[in-house]
Design an enzyme around this catalytic site. Structure first.
Site, PDB file in Angstrom:
ATOM      1  N   PRO A   1       0.786  -1.235   0.000  1.00  0.00           N
ATOM      2  CA  PRO A   1       0.000   0.000   0.000  1.00  0.00           C
ATOM      3  C   PRO A   1       0.822   1.292   0.000  1.00  0.00           C
ATOM      4  O   PRO A   1       0.270   2.370   0.170  1.00  0.00           O
ATOM      5  CB  PRO A   1      -0.790  -0.120   1.316  1.00  0.00           C
ATOM      6  CG  PRO A   1       0.091  -0.933   2.213  1.00  0.00           C
ATOM      7  CD  PRO A   1       0.840  -1.877   1.332  1.00  0.00           C
TER       8      PRO A   1
ATOM      9  N   GLY B   1       3.728   2.064   1.892  1.00  0.00           N
ATOM     10  CA  GLY B   1       4.439   2.470   3.108  1.00  0.00           C
ATOM     11  C   GLY B   1       5.897   2.795   2.828  1.00  0.00           C
ATOM     12  O   GLY B   1       6.423   3.816   3.288  1.00  0.00           O
TER      13      GLY B   1
ATOM     14  N   ASP C   1      10.347  -5.288  -2.646  1.00  0.00           N
ATOM     15  CA  ASP C   1       9.675  -5.771  -1.420  1.00  0.00           C
ATOM     16  C   ASP C   1       8.721  -6.876  -1.884  1.00  0.00           C
ATOM     17  O   ASP C   1       7.536  -6.639  -2.102  1.00  0.00           O
ATOM     18  CB  ASP C   1       8.920  -4.595  -0.790  1.00  0.00           C
ATOM     19  CG  ASP C   1       8.362  -4.918   0.572  1.00  0.00           C
ATOM     20  OD1 ASP C   1       8.737  -5.962   1.137  1.00  0.00           O
ATOM     21  OD2 ASP C   1       7.540  -4.131   1.084  1.00  0.00           O
TER      22      ASP C   1
ATOM     23  N   CYS D   1       9.065 -10.211   4.202  1.00  0.00           N
ATOM     24  CA  CYS D   1       8.710 -10.274   5.626  1.00  0.00           C
ATOM     25  C   CYS D   1       8.481 -11.748   5.963  1.00  0.00           C
ATOM     26  O   CYS D   1       7.458 -12.118   6.513  1.00  0.00           O
ATOM     27  CB  CYS D   1       7.509  -9.396   5.948  1.00  0.00           C
ATOM     28  SG  CYS D   1       6.087  -9.669   4.900  1.00  0.00           S
TER      29      CYS D   1
HETATM   30  C1  LIG Z   1       5.022  -7.027   0.633  1.00  0.00           C
HETATM   31  S1  LIG Z   1       3.780  -6.247  -0.288  1.00  0.00           S
HETATM   32  C2  LIG Z   1       4.484  -4.660  -0.548  1.00  0.00           C
HETATM   33  C3  LIG Z   1       4.369  -3.704   0.624  1.00  0.00           C
HETATM   34  C4  LIG Z   1       4.802  -2.300   0.269  1.00  0.00           C
HETATM   35  N1  LIG Z   1       6.126  -2.284  -0.298  1.00  0.00           N
HETATM   36  C5  LIG Z   1       4.747  -1.367   1.466  1.00  0.00           C
HETATM   37  O1  LIG Z   1       5.769  -1.194   2.129  1.00  0.00           O
HETATM   38  O2  LIG Z   1       3.689  -0.775   1.724  1.00  0.00           O
HETATM   39  C6  LIG Z   1       3.993  -6.970  -1.864  1.00  0.00           C
HETATM   40  C7  LIG Z   1       3.142  -6.359  -2.970  1.00  0.00           C
HETATM   41  O3  LIG Z   1       3.566  -6.900  -4.209  1.00  0.00           O
HETATM   42  C8  LIG Z   1       2.443  -7.007  -5.057  1.00  0.00           C
HETATM   43  N2  LIG Z   1       2.830  -7.934  -6.157  1.00  0.00           N
HETATM   44  C9  LIG Z   1       2.758  -9.287  -6.170  1.00  0.00           C
HETATM   45  N3  LIG Z   1       3.258  -9.755  -7.324  1.00  0.00           N
HETATM   46  C10 LIG Z   1       3.672  -8.695  -8.046  1.00  0.00           C
HETATM   47  C11 LIG Z   1       4.259  -8.540  -9.333  1.00  0.00           C
HETATM   48  N4  LIG Z   1       4.542  -9.595 -10.091  1.00  0.00           N
HETATM   49  N5  LIG Z   1       4.533  -7.297  -9.767  1.00  0.00           N
HETATM   50  C12 LIG Z   1       4.252  -6.211  -9.002  1.00  0.00           C
HETATM   51  N6  LIG Z   1       3.674  -6.299  -7.777  1.00  0.00           N
HETATM   52  C13 LIG Z   1       3.393  -7.517  -7.306  1.00  0.00           C
HETATM   53  C14 LIG Z   1       1.364  -7.498  -4.141  1.00  0.00           C
HETATM   54  O4  LIG Z   1       0.075  -7.248  -4.674  1.00  0.00           O
HETATM   55  C15 LIG Z   1       1.654  -6.682  -2.867  1.00  0.00           C
HETATM   56  O5  LIG Z   1       0.920  -5.492  -2.874  1.00  0.00           O
END
Ligand SMILES: C[S@@+](CC[C@H](N)C(=O)[O-])C[C@H]1O[C@@H](n2cnc3c(N)ncnc32)[C@H](O)[C@@H]1O
Length: 442
Positions: free
Chosen positions: A270, A272, A336, A389
């Site tokens: 989201p 952060g 991330d 994480c």
């Molecule tokens: C760990 S969360 C990221 C949290 C974010 N960096 C923060 O600190 O608020 C991982 C995100 O990667 C997205 N995601 C998953 N596969 C992806 C892809 N192939 N390309 C881009 N985003 C992806 C997911 O929907 C999720 O929102």
């Protein structure tokens, strides 16, 4: 008896009813965050607190249920009992909470709201009365022996952690079953950490820097002694501060953004960490996110923090592909990655119920696809920070070793590696790579 109002003016019986229904949805495979987001704002805080406690105390509550009811009750009754029993266990552990007779009365009342049969009502009444004597026995009688790990973790999960962390796995799982503390990230464009700490103290909110991080340059985490609603935080709505775990706050600090740099936040929602990067420098950011439903959250976060500017581009795209890319290389990349989230279960206690063992292998493949593609988009000399994480080495150290072996121009730099969860921080993994300008000649 008059309705007993919770601190959020929802009658406890009603809150218990909703919480039991939320637990049922989680057991059917839905994400707790998603289900809680569907509730009305006035319901959410108390229902969240009840469901979090029910999930965190799952093993203990089910040992008690199995002890007291020979035949397993139907799921709706089981889930209401878990919500109620968690309240007893809470009361017993921190000396606060509701009186035993209130929990029993309200749970029985919840049966009515929940449209339960007379049989269920009688059962809930009888079981909870016995639990009240077992968990909080009259003086002098022996209490129920505490399970050292009250939270549910699937056997494969426990076995993996036991194998990989033979000394610390138990302490880690016990720490993850505790209520997570509230940690803030001060927006350094508005205040220094100590200035904001003073503002909090003026409002009677006690906070302290996190000892292990206090010396890290640029780190602005503050640990609150007691959680408060965000509306009580000075300047929250004008972006002075965000709620973010201390471990997560390392990402932007390790990447150390500089003015003018072009940075890819490859998995951004989201937002952060996108916001944290912008709090630290006027850099140019591409915030990439695959999930359309999460994309809007990035802009919302940046708006609140007054960071939305024409230097941030929010793009829907797949980081394991190049179709969204304009071909311009990045100075730095924050990756991330999507992962098991096994390091953050104190904030997401539904995760151990939702993950399957096969997910880890699938996630590992996804992470490798994103790492490989992102590397192609990095300038020579540029930095890529890989973050998860997770506590499983398959998503952490195994990935970093695989990457270093497969990319001959990747130089591994110093970074924390695996951070284990404690009562004050979540579990994270960090690996930092620099792209060497020339491939080695041998
Ligand atoms: C760990 S969360 C990221 C949290 C974010 N960096 C923060 O600190 O608020 C991982 C995100 O990667 C997205 N995601 C998953 N596969 C992806 C892809 N192939 N390309 C881009 N985003 C992806 C997911 O929907 C999720 O929102």
């Amino acid at each position: 008896m008059s309705d007993l109002k919770t601190p959020h003016s929802l009658p406890l019986a009603e809150a218990m009813t909703i919480a039991a229904q939320v637990v049922t949805e989680v057991m059917q495979g839905r994400s707790l965050t998603e289900v809680l987001e569907e509730l009305d704002a006035h319901e959410r805080p108390i229902v969240q607190s009840l469901t979090f406690d029910a999930l965190r105390k799952w093993v203990r509550s089910h040992e008690l249920i199995a002890l007291l009811i020979p035949k397993a009750p139907p799921p709706e009754v089981d889930h209401l009992l878990s919500v109620a029993i968690a309240l007893f266990l809470q009361e017993n552990t921190d000396g606060k909470g509701y009186a035993a007779h209130t929990i029993v009365d309200q749970a029985v009342r919840a049966c009515d709201l929940y449209d339960q049969t007379m049989y269920a009502k009688g059962l809930v009444n009888a079981v909870l009365r016995k639990v009240s004597l077992t968990v909080a026995p009259p003086k002098g009688e022996k209490s129920y022996p505490p399970d050292p790990i009250p939270m549910f973790f699937p056997p494969w999960w426990r076995a993996s952690l036991k194998k990989n962390y033979p000394q610390s796995w138990r302490a880690m799982l016990i720490a993850q079953a505790q209520r997570a503390p509230m940690i803030l990230r001060v927006n350094q464009r508005q205040y220094t950490r100590s200035q904001y700490q003073e503002l909090l103290e003026a409002e009677g909110i006690s906070a302290s820097p996190i000892a292990a991080l206090a010396e890290i340059p640029l780190h602005s985490a503050l640990l609150l002694k007691n959680p408060v609603p965000v509306s009580a935080l000075p300047g929250f709505y004008s972006g002075s501060v965000s709620v973010q775990d201390a471990g997560a706050q390392l990402a932007a600090v390790l990447l150390n953004p500089q003015p003018g740099e072009r940075i890819l936040d490859a998995c951004a929602a989201p937002g952060g960490k996108t916001a944290h990067l912008l709090e630290l420098a006027d850099c140019e950011i591409i915030a990439l996110e695959l999930d359309q439903s999460r994309l809007g959250k990035i802009g919302g976060n940046l708006d609140r923090l007054q960071l939305h500017s024409d230097v941030v581009k929010i793009i829907r795209g797949d980081a394991s592909k190049a179709s969204w890319w304009d071909g311009k290389l990045f100075d730095k990349i924050l990756l991330d990655a999507p992962c098991s989230a096994s390091g953050i279960v104190s904030r997401h206690p539904d995760i151990p119920f939702l993950r399957r063992e096969a997910d880890i292998r699938n996630l590992q493949e996804k992470q490798r696809g994103i790492l490989t593609q992102a590397w192609k988009m990095l300038k020579p000399g540029g930095l890529l920070l890989y973050v998860t994480c997770s506590l499983f080495p398959e998503e952490g150290e195994v990935q970093a070793i695989w990457f270093a072996l497969n990319q001959s121009d990747a130089l591994r730099l110093n970074a924390p590696g695996q951070i284990l969860p404690t009562e004050t921080n979540d579990g994270f993994y960090y690996a930092l790579f620099q792209k060497m300008s020339h491939e080695p000649t041998h």
